[in-house]
Design a protein around this motif. Sequence first.
Motif, PDB file in Angstrom:
ATOM      1  N   VAL A 205       0.849  -1.197   0.000  1.00 51.07           N
ATOM      2  CA  VAL A 205       0.000   0.000   0.000  1.00 51.07           C
ATOM      3  C   VAL A 205       0.883   1.245   0.000  1.00 51.07           C
ATOM      4  O   VAL A 205       0.665   2.185  -0.776  1.00 51.07           O
TER       5      VAL A 205
ATOM      6  N   SER B 191       2.527   1.900  -3.339  1.00 49.66           N
ATOM      7  CA  SER B 191       1.675   2.307  -4.456  1.00 49.66           C
ATOM      8  C   SER B 191       1.672   3.832  -4.561  1.00 49.66           C
ATOM      9  O   SER B 191       1.285   4.387  -5.575  1.00 49.66           O
TER      10      SER B 191
ATOM     11  N   TRP C 288      -1.498   6.390  -8.849  1.00 50.60           N
ATOM     12  CA  TRP C 288      -2.937   6.360  -8.577  1.00 50.60           C
ATOM     13  C   TRP C 288      -3.647   7.283  -9.546  1.00 50.60           C
ATOM     14  O   TRP C 288      -4.762   7.002  -9.977  1.00 50.60           O
TER      15      TRP C 288
ATOM     16  N   VAL D  33      -3.642  -3.144  -4.885  1.00 53.96           N
ATOM     17  CA  VAL D  33      -4.493  -2.578  -3.837  1.00 53.96           C
ATOM     18  C   VAL D  33      -5.960  -2.667  -4.251  1.00 53.96           C
ATOM     19  O   VAL D  33      -6.830  -3.001  -3.440  1.00 53.96           O
TER      20      VAL D  33
END
Lengths: 356, 312
Positions: A40, A43, A61, A322
């Motif tokens: 996590v 990312s 993201w 994720v």
Amino acid sequence: MTATLRPRKVRKGFDPSKLAMAVWTALVLIFLFTPIGFIVAHSFNKGNSLVIWNGLGTKWWGSLFDSSVTLRSLEKIVGISLFIYLIGWIIERAAHLRPRRIRSFAGPLGFIVAVIVVGLQTHWYFDLFVELNIAPAMRNSFTAAIGGTILAVIFGGLAGVGLARTTAWWSKAFMFMIILILVTPEVMDAVALNGWFVRLGGPFSHDTWRLNGGILRLWVGYSLYTSAVVTLIVRARLAGLDESLEEAAADLGATPTRAFFQITMPLISSALVAGGLLSFTLCLDNTIIASAVSTAGSSTFPVYVVSSVKGTVRPFVAVAAVVLFAITMAALGFVYSVLKRSGESTTQIAATMTGT
Amino acid sequence: MTAPAAMSTPPAAKPRRRWGPLILSGPSMLWYAAFFVLPILWIVLYSFGTKDTARLPVPVDMNHLGLQNYRQAFGETFFQVFRSTIKISVLATALCVVIGLPVAYFITFKVKERWRGILLALVIVPSFTSYLIRTLAWRIPLAGNGALSKLLQRWDVINGPISLLDSRGAVQLAIVYNYVGFMILPLYVALDRIEGPLREASKDLGAGRLRTFSQVTFPLASPGIVAGILLTFIPMCGDFVTATILGGTKGNMIGALVESQFVAAQNWPSGSAMAVMMVGAVLVCLIVGGAVTKVVMTVLRARRRVSLGSLA
């Protein structure tokens, strides 16, 4: 009998062995969550490599939610799910059914319908993972997992009912077979299926109509282990209920088919939903069978990840991971709530999850 | 008119009960026969053949059957990988029991009902989320300038960064990590099925905590331990993802070797022989383990037998 009713005694006051075990449990739980935390965290890595930290950033993201189609599709999915849930609630109120009788299934059902409807309308998942050419792999993962789950639920559901309702000689041999499937090392299964599909050829090697041969291989390959899991779950669910309900239906003049669909199916529906979701998460994650069986046009996300390990793994893999984590956790949450509402204890749920 | 109709109902229901289950199980049986039994039988057959890439689509010459593939497998690197796989798996299973048993015991007996569900969920969630991604994630802290290396340097355990990747240690760590949840869950199930009064009776009869654990709780939990071992040891032996991702060239495991024989080397007979030997080795390990446990238990039970006759 009384043992199950009596609350278990928990020693009060200071207990050094309890403290030691609590600390140990906490450490083990931290150990279990460590890699997930790293994934996590990474990312949000600004750099170009998953492993090497290069500062905090939402670059990867951002690329997930780049296209406006993605966001609109997600809105639609949430909307349709809520709508179906609401309809379930209204039917429940209008028909004076037991509370949560329909709603407990309306949630997952709504989500699945929404994903399928929106998936047919747009290629939202395609846009979602268009970065790094993950999109085809993601699509293959989902197509293969959905097909494998459907096969598992059909075969496992039928066999589970059959096994729960007989003590004939063949049922022991069949149970042995199912246990054998569950305990065979997966790699053996994988290479055997690979050789078998090559030998069979036909639809497994060529595209039939619009069905990719590799996807068909994945469906069959996934369905073996997962249908065994569903069989055990359904069998366990029915074993607790006696046959008198179905006999009553037969006495009242229902044909076996009608008794099956009106009596047996509702009884096992929670087991089917739980088993289906469990097998969906197992399929989504399957690496061993997928990498042995899939062809160039049908490689799934795990196959992509394994092959990318030889080079530099991009942080976008963590973003995709994720998203998959979130889907898996939602599915597990549904499994838990469905089993809990059908009246199973925490222990039975744990037993179901591990097939013991 | 109604009486004969009612009379005829039971005989009509009888055949439904006899054939119904078989009809319901039929599709699965055929499915497993076609896609589980037959493929594996072919693997056993291939293992006696010889490689022939001229034949397509199946590159196996079945005209000269023999044991050459098994003979070959015993001599080469395969045997080394074989031994290291078994070693890693046995050690990892033992570690899973040692790590998991206190956790399962704590969750079962030492916490209140409400916490039990939460703790179990905390075990289930990481165990059922993608094990490929979780394995890949270990590359982050284990890398040369990763968190673990930095931590060890700060504590002055080592000087200079070390890479723990691509080693057998990394594979061992990740294998224990990947399977410890599948040990905790069946252990919990078995412990939870032990009835409280049995443990209380042991206490009332004057047994200490350790004695209650070793002579009442532990023997009653043994089915869970067996289930846990089956659930962890067998998949570990066939695991090749962990070795591929974290092991580099050093942590090779037999699953990876079997896979590469089929996919990369196109040597089906050799791969088949390895696969058959792998399953055979797993069975031998389980049988030997089971037999040793049984002997030990029988000896212990014989030594601890309480003769009620002498008391009377």
